[in-house]
Motif scaffolding. Structure first.
Motif, PDB file in Angstrom:
ATOM      1  N   ARG A   6      12.960  -5.814   5.087  1.00 55.69           N
ATOM      2  CA  ARG A   6      12.609  -4.554   4.438  1.00 55.69           C
ATOM      3  C   ARG A   6      13.556  -3.452   4.890  1.00 55.69           C
ATOM      4  O   ARG A   6      13.907  -3.350   6.053  1.00 55.69           O
ATOM      5  CB  ARG A   6      11.195  -4.154   4.824  1.00 55.69           C
ATOM      6  CG  ARG A   6      10.149  -5.117   4.364  1.00 55.69           C
ATOM      7  CD  ARG A   6       8.798  -4.653   4.828  1.00 55.69           C
ATOM      8  NE  ARG A   6       7.861  -5.745   4.754  1.00 55.69           N
ATOM      9  CZ  ARG A   6       6.677  -5.735   5.319  1.00 55.69           C
ATOM     10  NH1 ARG A   6       6.284  -4.689   6.019  1.00 55.69           N
ATOM     11  NH2 ARG A   6       5.867  -6.750   5.211  1.00 55.69           N
ATOM     12  N   GLU A  10      11.603   1.000   2.266  1.00 52.40           N
ATOM     13  CA  GLU A  10      10.503   0.087   1.950  1.00 52.40           C
ATOM     14  C   GLU A  10       9.432   0.122   3.045  1.00 52.40           C
ATOM     15  O   GLU A  10       8.242   0.103   2.752  1.00 52.40           O
ATOM     16  CB  GLU A  10      11.014  -1.336   1.770  1.00 52.40           C
ATOM     17  CG  GLU A  10      11.754  -1.543   0.474  1.00 52.40           C
ATOM     18  CD  GLU A  10      12.370  -2.913   0.367  1.00 52.40           C
ATOM     19  OE1 GLU A  10      12.244  -3.507  -0.710  1.00 52.40           O
ATOM     20  OE2 GLU A  10      12.966  -3.389   1.355  1.00 52.40           O
ATOM     21  N   GLU A  11       9.861   0.176   4.307  1.00 51.75           N
ATOM     22  CA  GLU A  11       8.901   0.269   5.415  1.00 51.75           C
ATOM     23  C   GLU A  11       8.067   1.538   5.295  1.00 51.75           C
ATOM     24  O   GLU A  11       6.856   1.518   5.491  1.00 51.75           O
ATOM     25  CB  GLU A  11       9.620   0.244   6.766  1.00 51.75           C
ATOM     26  CG  GLU A  11      10.097  -1.112   7.186  1.00 51.75           C
ATOM     27  CD  GLU A  11       8.965  -2.092   7.479  1.00 51.75           C
ATOM     28  OE1 GLU A  11       7.830  -1.663   7.778  1.00 51.75           O
ATOM     29  OE2 GLU A  11       9.218  -3.294   7.393  1.00 51.75           O
ATOM     30  N   VAL A  14       5.614   1.061   2.474  1.00 49.21           N
ATOM     31  CA  VAL A  14       4.519   0.190   2.908  1.00 49.21           C
ATOM     32  C   VAL A  14       3.524   0.993   3.744  1.00 49.21           C
ATOM     33  O   VAL A  14       2.307   0.882   3.551  1.00 49.21           O
ATOM     34  CB  VAL A  14       5.060  -1.034   3.695  1.00 49.21           C
ATOM     35  CG1 VAL A  14       3.935  -1.749   4.420  1.00 49.21           C
ATOM     36  CG2 VAL A  14       5.779  -1.992   2.763  1.00 49.21           C
ATOM     37  N   ASP A  15       4.024   1.813   4.666  1.00 53.58           N
ATOM     38  CA  ASP A  15       3.142   2.634   5.502  1.00 53.58           C
ATOM     39  C   ASP A  15       2.306   3.589   4.650  1.00 53.58           C
ATOM     40  O   ASP A  15       1.096   3.722   4.864  1.00 53.58           O
ATOM     41  CB  ASP A  15       3.950   3.437   6.525  1.00 53.58           C
ATOM     42  CG  ASP A  15       4.562   2.563   7.603  1.00 53.58           C
ATOM     43  OD1 ASP A  15       4.096   1.420   7.784  1.00 53.58           O
ATOM     44  OD2 ASP A  15       5.513   3.028   8.248  1.00 53.58           O
ATOM     45  N   HIS A  18      -0.232   1.608   2.614  1.00 50.99           N
ATOM     46  CA  HIS A  18      -1.253   1.040   3.486  1.00 50.99           C
ATOM     47  C   HIS A  18      -2.344   2.080   3.788  1.00 50.99           C
ATOM     48  O   HIS A  18      -3.524   1.744   3.866  1.00 50.99           O
ATOM     49  CB  HIS A  18      -0.618   0.537   4.786  1.00 50.99           C
ATOM     50  CG  HIS A  18      -1.576  -0.149   5.693  1.00 50.99           C
ATOM     51  ND1 HIS A  18      -2.122  -1.373   5.398  1.00 50.99           N
ATOM     52  CD2 HIS A  18      -2.105   0.231   6.882  1.00 50.99           C
ATOM     53  CE1 HIS A  18      -2.941  -1.721   6.370  1.00 50.99           C
ATOM     54  NE2 HIS A  18      -2.948  -0.762   7.286  1.00 50.99           N
ATOM     55  N   GLU A  58      13.265  -5.732  -5.262  1.00 49.98           N
ATOM     56  CA  GLU A  58      12.185  -6.586  -5.750  1.00 49.98           C
ATOM     57  C   GLU A  58      12.742  -7.624  -6.739  1.00 49.98           C
ATOM     58  O   GLU A  58      12.294  -8.765  -6.753  1.00 49.98           O
ATOM     59  CB  GLU A  58      11.083  -5.756  -6.409  1.00 49.98           C
ATOM     60  CG  GLU A  58      10.277  -4.918  -5.428  1.00 49.98           C
ATOM     61  CD  GLU A  58       9.311  -5.716  -4.574  1.00 49.98           C
ATOM     62  OE1 GLU A  58       8.148  -5.878  -4.972  1.00 49.98           O
ATOM     63  OE2 GLU A  58       9.729  -6.184  -3.485  1.00 49.98           O
ATOM     64  N   LEU A  69       6.895  -7.342  -2.355  1.00 48.04           N
ATOM     65  CA  LEU A  69       6.168  -6.433  -1.471  1.00 48.04           C
ATOM     66  C   LEU A  69       5.168  -5.565  -2.225  1.00 48.04           C
ATOM     67  O   LEU A  69       4.146  -5.170  -1.676  1.00 48.04           O
ATOM     68  CB  LEU A  69       7.146  -5.502  -0.745  1.00 48.04           C
ATOM     69  CG  LEU A  69       8.095  -6.128   0.254  1.00 48.04           C
ATOM     70  CD1 LEU A  69       8.989  -5.056   0.860  1.00 48.04           C
ATOM     71  CD2 LEU A  69       7.328  -6.844   1.338  1.00 48.04           C
ATOM     72  N   PHE A  70       5.479  -5.251  -3.478  1.00 43.36           N
ATOM     73  CA  PHE A  70       4.687  -4.277  -4.219  1.00 43.36           C
ATOM     74  C   PHE A  70       4.227  -4.840  -5.560  1.00 43.36           C
ATOM     75  O   PHE A  70       4.906  -5.664  -6.159  1.00 43.36           O
ATOM     76  CB  PHE A  70       5.500  -3.007  -4.463  1.00 43.36           C
ATOM     77  CG  PHE A  70       6.115  -2.460  -3.205  1.00 43.36           C
ATOM     78  CD1 PHE A  70       5.336  -1.800  -2.268  1.00 43.36           C
ATOM     79  CD2 PHE A  70       7.460  -2.636  -2.949  1.00 43.36           C
ATOM     80  CE1 PHE A  70       5.894  -1.320  -1.095  1.00 43.36           C
ATOM     81  CE2 PHE A  70       8.030  -2.149  -1.778  1.00 43.36           C
ATOM     82  CZ  PHE A  70       7.241  -1.490  -0.848  1.00 43.36           C
ATOM     83  N   SER A  82       1.238  -0.369  -5.595  1.00 44.35           N
ATOM     84  CA  SER A  82       0.324  -0.736  -4.513  1.00 44.35           C
ATOM     85  C   SER A  82       0.968  -1.895  -3.760  1.00 44.35           C
ATOM     86  O   SER A  82       1.954  -2.483  -4.208  1.00 44.35           O
ATOM     87  CB  SER A  82      -1.059  -1.120  -5.053  1.00 44.35           C
ATOM     88  OG  SER A  82      -0.958  -2.183  -5.961  1.00 44.35           O
ATOM     89  N   LEU A  83       0.392  -2.215  -2.629  1.00 44.64           N
ATOM     90  CA  LEU A  83       0.928  -3.311  -1.817  1.00 44.64           C
ATOM     91  C   LEU A  83       0.495  -4.648  -2.413  1.00 44.64           C
ATOM     92  O   LEU A  83      -0.647  -4.816  -2.813  1.00 44.64           O
ATOM     93  CB  LEU A  83       0.407  -3.228  -0.388  1.00 44.64           C
ATOM     94  CG  LEU A  83       0.950  -2.094   0.452  1.00 44.64           C
ATOM     95  CD1 LEU A  83       0.269  -2.080   1.819  1.00 44.64           C
ATOM     96  CD2 LEU A  83       2.449  -2.227   0.626  1.00 44.64           C
ATOM     97  N   ILE A  86       0.792  -8.995   1.397  1.00 47.22           N
ATOM     98  CA  ILE A  86       1.880  -9.336   2.322  1.00 47.22           C
ATOM     99  C   ILE A  86       1.327  -9.525   3.715  1.00 47.22           C
ATOM    100  O   ILE A  86       0.260  -9.026   4.051  1.00 47.22           O
ATOM    101  CB  ILE A  86       2.974  -8.248   2.335  1.00 47.22           C
ATOM    102  CG1 ILE A  86       2.380  -6.891   2.728  1.00 47.22           C
ATOM    103  CG2 ILE A  86       3.695  -8.170   1.022  1.00 47.22           C
ATOM    104  CD1 ILE A  86       3.406  -5.795   2.906  1.00 47.22           C
TER     105      ILE A  86
END
Length: 87
Positions: A6, A10-11, A14-15, A18, A58, A69-70, A82-83, A86
């Motif tokens: 990632r 992207e990280e 994701v945060d 989340h 992606e 990831l999404f 949305s996630l 993963i």
């Protein structure tokens, strides 16, 4: 072969997702990323930059059989992110 790790963007995404209770638009995600990491997405159009990066990464994952990831859904003409499931 391109790295499947990632990226920092992207990280951060994701945060943000989340912590979110509902799927978000890229505009909403960019605003939340800027609150925690203002130097990640700079430039004239950070939303478009994030969209472009997601589309490439992606797409690369899908092409190489790696889990995405999404997830993207469309609601009232807006793309909501949305996630994916993963680990």
């Amino acid at each position: 072969m391109k790295s499947l790790l990632r990226s920092k963007c992207e990280e951060a995404m994701v945060d943000v997702l989340h912590r979110a209770k509902n799927p978000l638009t890229l505009g909403e995600i960019v605003v939340l990323i800027h609150k925690t990491a203002p130097s990640l997405l700079t430039g004239a159009s950070p939303t478009k930059s994030l969209y472009s990066m997601l589309l490439r990464r992606e797409g690369f994952r899908a092409k190489h059989g790696v889990a995405l990831l999404f997830t993207v859904s469309k609601e009232r003409g807006s793309l909501l992110y949305s996630l994916a499931n993963i680990k």
